[in-house]
Write a protein that holds these residues in place. Structure first.
Motif, PDB file in Angstrom:
ATOM      1  N   LEU A  28      -5.509   9.148  -5.253  1.00  0.00           N
ATOM      2  CA  LEU A  28      -6.277   8.564  -4.149  1.00  0.00           C
ATOM      3  C   LEU A  28      -5.809   7.160  -3.756  1.00  0.00           C
ATOM      4  O   LEU A  28      -5.693   6.883  -2.563  1.00  0.00           O
ATOM      5  N   PRO A  29      -5.507   6.268  -4.691  1.00  0.00           N
ATOM      6  CA  PRO A  29      -4.964   4.960  -4.245  1.00  0.00           C
ATOM      7  C   PRO A  29      -3.612   5.085  -3.550  1.00  0.00           C
ATOM      8  O   PRO A  29      -3.330   4.355  -2.603  1.00  0.00           O
ATOM      9  N   LEU A  31      -2.607   7.674  -1.745  1.00  0.00           N
ATOM     10  CA  LEU A  31      -2.878   8.192  -0.403  1.00  0.00           C
ATOM     11  C   LEU A  31      -3.431   7.099   0.502  1.00  0.00           C
ATOM     12  O   LEU A  31      -3.111   7.034   1.689  1.00  0.00           O
ATOM     13  N   TRP A  32      -4.257   6.226  -0.058  1.00  0.00           N
ATOM     14  CA  TRP A  32      -4.798   5.113   0.723  1.00  0.00           C
ATOM     15  C   TRP A  32      -3.671   4.182   1.172  1.00  0.00           C
ATOM     16  O   TRP A  32      -3.641   3.736   2.325  1.00  0.00           O
ATOM     17  N   LEU A  33      -2.733   3.896   0.266  1.00  0.00           N
ATOM     18  CA  LEU A  33      -1.600   3.042   0.630  1.00  0.00           C
ATOM     19  C   LEU A  33      -0.721   3.692   1.694  1.00  0.00           C
ATOM     20  O   LEU A  33      -0.211   3.008   2.585  1.00  0.00           O
ATOM     21  N   SER A  35      -1.736   5.674   4.001  1.00  0.00           N
ATOM     22  CA  SER A  35      -2.443   5.744   5.282  1.00  0.00           C
ATOM     23  C   SER A  35      -2.528   4.388   5.991  1.00  0.00           C
ATOM     24  O   SER A  35      -2.877   4.335   7.169  1.00  0.00           O
ATOM     25  N   LEU A  36      -2.224   3.295   5.323  1.00  0.00           N
ATOM     26  CA  LEU A  36      -2.333   1.969   5.939  1.00  0.00           C
ATOM     27  C   LEU A  36      -1.474   1.796   7.189  1.00  0.00           C
ATOM     28  O   LEU A  36      -1.967   1.268   8.193  1.00  0.00           O
ATOM     29  N   ARG A  39      -3.183   3.471  10.089  1.00  0.00           N
ATOM     30  CA  ARG A  39      -4.363   2.731  10.542  1.00  0.00           C
ATOM     31  C   ARG A  39      -3.946   1.542  11.393  1.00  0.00           C
ATOM     32  O   ARG A  39      -4.594   1.220  12.395  1.00  0.00           O
TER      33      ARG A  39
END
Length: 67
Positions: A28-29, A31-33, A35-36, A39
């Protein structure tokens, strides 16, 4: 409230399938990185469209239209 719900769901997942829960903790971290940048592009596109809208409606606002 959302964070508490995520933690509770993760705890249930940990009890049911602990390898999957550990995989989720590590992925999850990442994937968050990943997606930045998307965004950031979305923010820039939203600002660009707001600017274009402002430019297109400028003549009407100068003539006194209040919509």
């Amino acid at each position: 409230m959302s964070f508490v719900l995520v933690v509770l769901v993760w705890c249930v997942l940990f009890v049911v399938a602990w390898p999957l829960a550990l995989l989720a903790i590590f992925l999850l971290p990442l994937l968050w990185l990943l997606s930045l940048p998307f965004r950031a592009v979305a923010v820039v596109l939203e600002a660009l469209l707001a600017f274009i809208k402002a430019v297109l409606f400028l003549p009407a606002r100068l003539l006194g239209y209040r919509g």
